[in-house]
Design a protein around this motif. Sequence first.
Motif, PDB file in Angstrom:
ATOM      1  N   ASN A   3      12.339  15.218 -13.010  1.00  0.00           N
ATOM      2  CA  ASN A   3      12.910  14.341 -14.030  1.00  0.00           C
ATOM      3  C   ASN A   3      14.281  13.798 -13.653  1.00  0.00           C
ATOM      4  OD1 ASN A   3      12.171  13.254 -16.562  1.00  0.00           O
ATOM      5  ND2 ASN A   3      13.817  14.410 -17.528  1.00  0.00           N
ATOM      6  N   PHE A  34       6.105  11.091 -22.576  1.00  0.00           N
ATOM      7  CA  PHE A  34       5.503  11.005 -21.245  1.00  0.00           C
ATOM      8  C   PHE A  34       5.150  12.385 -20.718  1.00  0.00           C
ATOM      9  CE2 PHE A  34       6.353  11.457 -16.680  1.00  0.00           C
ATOM     10  CZ  PHE A  34       5.265  10.757 -16.184  1.00  0.00           C
ATOM     11  N   ARG A  42      11.655   3.910 -13.088  1.00  0.00           N
ATOM     12  CA  ARG A  42      11.254   5.235 -13.559  1.00  0.00           C
ATOM     13  C   ARG A  42      11.746   5.450 -14.990  1.00  0.00           C
ATOM     14  NH1 ARG A  42       9.786  10.163 -11.384  1.00  0.00           N
ATOM     15  NH2 ARG A  42      10.460  11.998 -12.560  1.00  0.00           N
ATOM     16  N   SER A  86       9.259   5.491 -18.430  1.00  0.00           N
ATOM     17  CA  SER A  86       9.210   6.800 -19.075  1.00  0.00           C
ATOM     18  C   SER A  86       9.603   6.747 -20.542  1.00  0.00           C
ATOM     19  CB  SER A  86      10.143   7.782 -18.339  1.00  0.00           C
ATOM     20  OG  SER A  86       9.761   7.932 -16.996  1.00  0.00           O
ATOM     21  N   TYR A 131       4.929  14.993 -11.937  1.00  0.00           N
ATOM     22  CA  TYR A 131       5.555  13.990 -12.776  1.00  0.00           C
ATOM     23  C   TYR A 131       6.273  14.621 -13.954  1.00  0.00           C
ATOM     24  CZ  TYR A 131       2.827  10.925  -9.893  1.00  0.00           C
ATOM     25  OH  TYR A 131       2.309  10.285  -8.810  1.00  0.00           O
ATOM     26  N   ARG A 167       6.537   3.977 -11.821  1.00  0.00           N
ATOM     27  CA  ARG A 167       7.653   4.917 -11.894  1.00  0.00           C
ATOM     28  C   ARG A 167       8.188   5.292 -10.522  1.00  0.00           C
ATOM     29  NH1 ARG A 167       6.970   9.622 -13.381  1.00  0.00           N
ATOM     30  NH2 ARG A 167       8.802  10.006 -14.661  1.00  0.00           N
TER      31      ARG A 167
END
Length: 368
Positions: free
Chosen positions: A336, A94, A40, A44, A332, A33
């Motif tokens: 976003n 996720f 990413r 995800s 994480y 990611r």
Amino acid sequence: MDACMSTACLSKEFPCHTIIFSFLSMKDLLALRLVSKYMREVASLDVVWVDRLKELWENKVRTNAYNVAMAAIEKFRGNDAVLEPSRDLTFNCFNAYMFSLRDSFRQHITTEEIVKFDWYFRFKEATGSEWTSFDPWWQIPDENDLELVRLAKTCPRRNSFLSDGTIIQHSDMLEYLDPEKTDPRVFLSTRVKRSWKFVNDSLDFVPRGDGSYVKVTVQGKEVPTFVVRRSPTNNWGFILESCWCVYSSFPMPRRGECPSLEDEALVIKNKDQWREAFLYNHGNESLPHGIDEFDVQEFDSKLDVPYNPRSCLVSVFERLPSDDDANVAPKYVLRNDLSDSDYDESSDDFDCANTLGSNVDMLHNDNT
């Protein structure tokens, strides 16, 4: 690969990506990611994480974080555009996975959780034979002694912490017992008045946050404070432990079945909680909650014992990853909407991925 490729293109490559990603570890996916904005997005996808999320919660005690995980899975199942990464931090598989991992480090319990769980109780050997002699957990019955065999079936005693502050012990254990052959204290224990409340401080331990200590009153008399922590079995359940007793938020294994829940492995001993035990044994109905109500140093001086500062409970949590490891997950969960410029190989996020990934095997391990 063009890092600016639109998310709409993901659907064309979906089968290939998900097949490849199914062979990757969580640590590898986290590192992937960080490669580019496109990767990413792909790494995800809900479809990549939904099975991992279900597997993560297998054989785990259903804390409040379980509700977040299940909501994410249900949204995935009912969403026609399953290929589109969700921007909802709460219901993305996720983010629910990472939230669940982070929550597994939490060492306090909420009111909702303590009320919804069944709590299984036993005495520790330190209470003395007067108490362990009628505790079903301590009985190892001879197969020829039918009464002890029946008693063993009741082990351990199941309790509920109610929202009104009372504790009830369920009487389902009594159906196995013959009143004429059983210690009457077994029957009387279901009628003992008990109550509970959260406290943030303890006479023998340093202050902690809300939901970290539970004060229990038995027949109008406070007993040594229970310390809240996660179970050493790594099933994500909670235990409430004092120098004399232990509750578990899951069915407690029988004596000899789970070494990590035996007295030898539990960490709060009489020496760690001796002040509260001393005051209880000398008739105090109410135990001070901490230094605001009680001068610990003066108390030790009057008893002519060396003064020892209150324990910071390091030994209680030494089996768990540190708070630094726990704080990896939010990086994480919350980041976003990174731009291309955020993907820098010098970023310590690569180290964070390695750190969190290294703990996954332990977090998945279930010793019960």
